[in-house]
Design a protein around this motif. Structure first.
Motif, mmCIF file in Angstrom:
data_model
loop_
_atom_site.group_PDB
_atom_site.id
_atom_site.type_symbol
_atom_site.label_atom_id
_atom_site.label_comp_id
_atom_site.label_asym_id
_atom_site.label_seq_id
_atom_site.Cartn_x
_atom_site.Cartn_y
_atom_site.Cartn_z
ATOM 1 N N GLY A 3 0.755 17.892 55.641
ATOM 2 C CA GLY A 3 -0.204 16.786 55.549
ATOM 3 C C GLY A 3 0.400 15.417 55.796
ATOM 4 O O GLY A 3 -0.259 14.517 56.335
ATOM 5 N N THR A 4 1.653 15.271 55.408
ATOM 6 C CA THR A 4 2.336 13.986 55.603
ATOM 7 C C THR A 4 2.335 13.557 57.074
ATOM 8 O O THR A 4 2.275 12.366 57.387
ATOM 9 N N ILE A 6 0.112 14.023 59.506
ATOM 10 C CA ILE A 6 -1.103 13.373 60.008
ATOM 11 C C ILE A 6 -1.272 12.016 59.329
ATOM 12 O O ILE A 6 -1.731 11.047 59.953
ATOM 13 N N GLU A 7 -0.857 11.931 58.087
ATOM 14 C CA GLU A 7 -0.894 10.639 57.396
ATOM 15 C C GLU A 7 -0.067 9.606 58.173
ATOM 16 O O GLU A 7 -0.494 8.457 58.348
ATOM 17 N N ASN A 8 1.079 10.039 58.646
ATOM 18 C CA ASN A 8 1.921 9.126 59.430
ATOM 19 C C ASN A 8 1.242 8.687 60.723
ATOM 20 O O ASN A 8 1.429 7.559 61.179
ATOM 21 N N VAL A 9 0.465 9.597 61.327
ATOM 22 C CA VAL A 9 -0.255 9.218 62.546
ATOM 23 C C VAL A 9 -1.254 8.106 62.227
ATOM 24 O O VAL A 9 -1.342 7.098 62.937
ATOM 25 N N ARG A 10 -1.980 8.281 61.146
ATOM 26 C CA ARG A 10 -2.992 7.269 60.792
ATOM 27 C C ARG A 10 -2.352 5.920 60.440
ATOM 28 O O ARG A 10 -2.925 4.872 60.692
ATOM 29 N N LYS A 11 -1.159 5.965 59.882
ATOM 30 C CA LYS A 11 -0.463 4.706 59.576
ATOM 31 C C LYS A 11 0.094 4.037 60.828
ATOM 32 O O LYS A 11 0.079 2.825 60.970
ATOM 33 N N CYS A 12 0.606 4.845 61.733
ATOM 34 C CA CYS A 12 1.367 4.342 62.885
ATOM 35 C C CYS A 12 0.456 3.964 64.057
ATOM 36 O O CYS A 12 0.785 3.086 64.844
ATOM 37 N N ALA A 220 6.143 18.154 63.257
ATOM 38 C CA ALA A 220 5.023 17.369 63.780
ATOM 39 C C ALA A 220 4.176 18.219 64.722
ATOM 40 O O ALA A 220 2.936 18.188 64.678
ATOM 41 N N ALA A 221 4.849 18.993 65.580
ATOM 42 C CA ALA A 221 4.114 19.862 66.506
ATOM 43 C C ALA A 221 3.337 20.917 65.736
ATOM 44 O O ALA A 221 2.165 21.199 66.038
ATOM 45 N N ALA A 222 3.971 21.500 64.715
ATOM 46 C CA ALA A 222 3.296 22.516 63.903
ATOM 47 C C ALA A 222 2.107 21.911 63.158
ATOM 48 O O ALA A 222 1.039 22.524 63.061
ATOM 49 N N ALA A 223 2.276 20.704 62.660
ATOM 50 C CA ALA A 223 1.186 20.042 61.935
ATOM 51 C C ALA A 223 -0.001 19.793 62.855
ATOM 52 O O ALA A 223 -1.163 19.949 62.455
ATOM 53 N N ALA A 224 0.272 19.418 64.114
ATOM 54 C CA ALA A 224 -0.818 19.194 65.073
ATOM 55 C C ALA A 224 -1.552 20.503 65.341
ATOM 56 O O ALA A 224 -2.791 20.533 65.410
ATOM 57 N N VAL A 225 -0.802 21.593 65.492
ATOM 58 C CA VAL A 225 -1.434 22.898 65.733
ATOM 59 C C VAL A 225 -2.307 23.294 64.541
ATOM 60 O O VAL A 225 -3.441 23.759 64.710
ATOM 61 N N CYS A 226 -1.792 23.101 63.344
ATOM 62 C CA CYS A 226 -2.584 23.425 62.142
ATOM 63 C C CYS A 226 -3.822 22.541 62.047
ATOM 64 O O CYS A 226 -4.900 23.002 61.664
ATOM 65 N N THR A 227 -3.681 21.271 62.387
ATOM 66 C CA THR A 227 -4.818 20.344 62.337
ATOM 67 C C THR A 227 -5.927 20.816 63.272
ATOM 68 O O THR A 227 -7.107 20.857 62.892
ATOM 69 N N ASP A 260 -7.636 14.749 56.345
ATOM 70 C CA ASP A 260 -6.666 13.937 55.616
ATOM 71 C C ASP A 260 -5.529 14.834 55.111
ATOM 72 O O ASP A 260 -5.542 16.053 55.307
ATOM 73 N N LYS A 261 -4.566 14.197 54.503
ATOM 74 C CA LYS A 261 -3.360 14.878 54.030
ATOM 75 C C LYS A 261 -3.704 16.097 53.169
ATOM 76 O O LYS A 261 -3.212 17.204 53.407
ATOM 77 N N ASP A 262 -4.561 15.893 52.178
ATOM 78 C CA ASP A 262 -4.876 16.973 51.231
ATOM 79 C C ASP A 262 -5.536 18.156 51.930
ATOM 80 O O ASP A 262 -5.188 19.313 51.672
ATOM 81 N N THR A 263 -6.517 17.853 52.784
ATOM 82 C CA THR A 263 -7.226 18.926 53.488
ATOM 83 C C THR A 263 -6.243 19.728 54.329
ATOM 84 O O THR A 263 -6.298 20.970 54.350
ATOM 85 N N LEU A 264 -5.354 19.046 55.012
ATOM 86 C CA LEU A 264 -4.385 19.741 55.854
ATOM 87 C C LEU A 264 -3.381 20.528 54.999
ATOM 88 O O LEU A 264 -3.066 21.686 55.310
#
Lengths: 273, 273, 273
Positions: A3-4, A6-12, A220-227, A260-264
């Motif tokens: 989750g962190t 995607i949170e970083n994407v929204r911040k950056c 980061a790549a894995a997080a995008a796939v999960c998202t 959001d972070k929690d959902t992911l």
């Protein structure tokens, strides 16, 4: 936990330069906006170096390549490398034609990619240096299944090692691997295959994840796939009688918008091998 | 009954190569997936022969033609002919400019088309070998009505005979004719004209119907027209207060996604003359 | 009252030639249809003069410009001027690259534009004759706010005077100015920035408003801006739990489709300075 990332994407709010096909480009732009990034498209050789210079990442997708856009891919790719930007390759249709296979292979030689994201048939083509695929979809014979998972994980790691890029191989089971570790991801729905360009959308979004998490390419790549997969699940849960692939497309992008972070963290379904 | 023809598409999953305009290309891809086909797009001269070779059908749409894509249309069309693939021409804007008219006429000379699908103004332009149209929409003066239907049916049959292609002329009343028989189809809704590219979408889908029903060009083309029109009716029935053309677009594609043999058999509204 | 101007669009059904980017082109077409206009796209140099000749207006958008489309912009622009058609420039990304800035400036020299519509960073770049922008979005430092509104209005009027075009500068507060009067518009929602191409959509729609109201460039442009912003408000009011930017996109186009004189008269939120 992923989750962190995607949170970083929204911040950056990473600005991503896309040289991508005209079939799915609108969805790529909306998905980039949905996840918290910002898209810009340019494929004219005289324009791409300056455009990529103001961005943090470059997404190269060969889906409707032509002589002009191929030149732009090399120009932009080298410029992005020189600036130490994140760069992703989506080798759409590698194996389906000589031009596509050769362009992808040549790009891999002349440009350093942080991630190569494709279906298993495309990645196998790049691993072999040649090959055939059934159009832009993976060949059934190539599919990653629970039965051949061990072999597939080994293949993904070896491809990552040889290519020097994280391998993101998406299908019913997704694999995201560097030379040592492989995320085996079981998010998503088979109905996503009935929407054009979910792979292209993922590549655009993944580039934003890479830019926002520069020290964690694999995660980061894995997080995008999960998202993407989780958005496919959430979007599907909102489908009503009479809805079909067009509404599903909207629902998936909506779900990314609301991710959001929690959902992911709660919904990401993976193991590391 | 026409329902069999869409059933065949879902069984066959025809791969369709589209050289089509960038305005409506995403909808064309999603409609092809919705009806059970599989789309691939390529318009680079060096790429198209191999891409079309792995497909079963080729959809040529001149909506945003340029020098490069025109070359690709001829290359792919001839290759598809050589391989005995199904080939369809959508002469978008024929009559609106010399380049469009001439390209369509030259394509008709050098490529054998199974079906030519357009609005009445475009087809009249091709029949005359020249002409003018009001942009990409049919001229009101040309419209097929209950009053001039006899003449229009005769025109459609003669065009089919002379061109050697099934004529699919769409509008308020649709005509799908070979030299001897003409399907007169009364499905659809006038509000479909407020969505960009329903014609382009139909052409893509129709090509899949042709591939899946190789011995029934006339019936397959008529079934595709009925599918589109009926989806327009079903989609409209799901519209709610405040909805407009964008939601309607989604609803139509959704209805195609859910279209089955029985629904099409019951809902197809046509006579054969 | 501005409602009259959209009423005129629905009566006139203006045919608008768009040379626009492939990212948002489908939405531009559907928005043009939604507001009562009729779109046609063409960007091949050999095609554009004839296509623009049959239209009433020309919308030039440099979002994904290339050598071929740039040539077409000049050819079509000059032809449209010769025929006294309405012509609009959308300088997407001016300031983000030399090619974009130079192309926009050269177009302004060789083509007479009725309106130039962009974000504040793009318009400032054109005013200075050079500059930098953060991709295709306005720079935060440039934003028009209640605090700097006086200066921004003065800037807009001066830009209009110098360029000889109505200046339509869109953002949180929109400014539409000729040399003497400036509409300050407060319709819209910040969430519209999360949809790709609302600016491009507005430019296409605005061109239709110009064609249908040939003696009222300033008011027609302001009416188009209010229509877009109000549609953003209406569309947002229809959003439900779980919806995101993809559904919002559909809702906005739907709201334009349903916009009538009374709704616009009541909902338009502006003052003239």
């Amino acid at each position: 936990m992923l989750g962190t990332y995607i949170e970083n994407v929204r911040k950056c709010v990473p600005l991503v330069h896309n040289i991508t096909n005209y079939v799915t480009v609108n969805d790529v732009a909306n998905v980039l906006l949905a996840c918290g990034g910002s898209p810009i498209m340019s494929d004219e050789p005289e324009d791409v170096a300056e455009i990529t210079a103001i961005c943090g990442g470059l997404n190269i997708n060969i889906g409707t390549l032509n002589k002009r856009s191929i030149e732009s891919m090399f120009t932009a790719g080298k410029k992005a490398n020189a600036l130490n930007h994140r760069v992703l390759l989506d080798p759409v249709g590698a194996g389906a034609s000589t031009l596509r296979t050769d362009t992808a292979l040549k790009l891999m030689k002349e440009v350093k990619f942080d991630v190569i994201r494709g279906n298993i048939s495309e990645i196998k083509t790049l691993a072999r240096g040649s090959g055939t695929t059934k159009g832009v979809d993976a060949d059934v014979a190539d599919a990653v299944t629970e039965e051949n998972l061990e072999d597939a994980v080994r293949f993904a790691k070896r491809f990552a090692e040889k290519s020097g890029s994280v391998a993101a191989i998406t299908g019913a089971i997704d694999l995201v691997a560097d030379s040592e570790r492989c995320y085996v991801i079981r998010n998503g729905r088979p109905e996503m295959g009935k929407i054009t360009g979910t792979g292209c959308q993922l590549s655009g979004m993944m580039t934003a994840f890479l830019v926002a998490n520069p020290d964690h390419m694999l995660e980061a790549a894995a997080a995008a796939v999960c998202t993407m997969g989780l958005a496919g699940e959430i979007g599907f849960s909102r489908m009503q009688e009479g809805d079909g692939n067009s509404t599903y497309r909207n629902r998936i992008i909506d779900a990314i918008y609301n991710m959001d972070k929690d959902t992911l963290d709660k919904g990401a379904n993976y193991e590391v091998r």
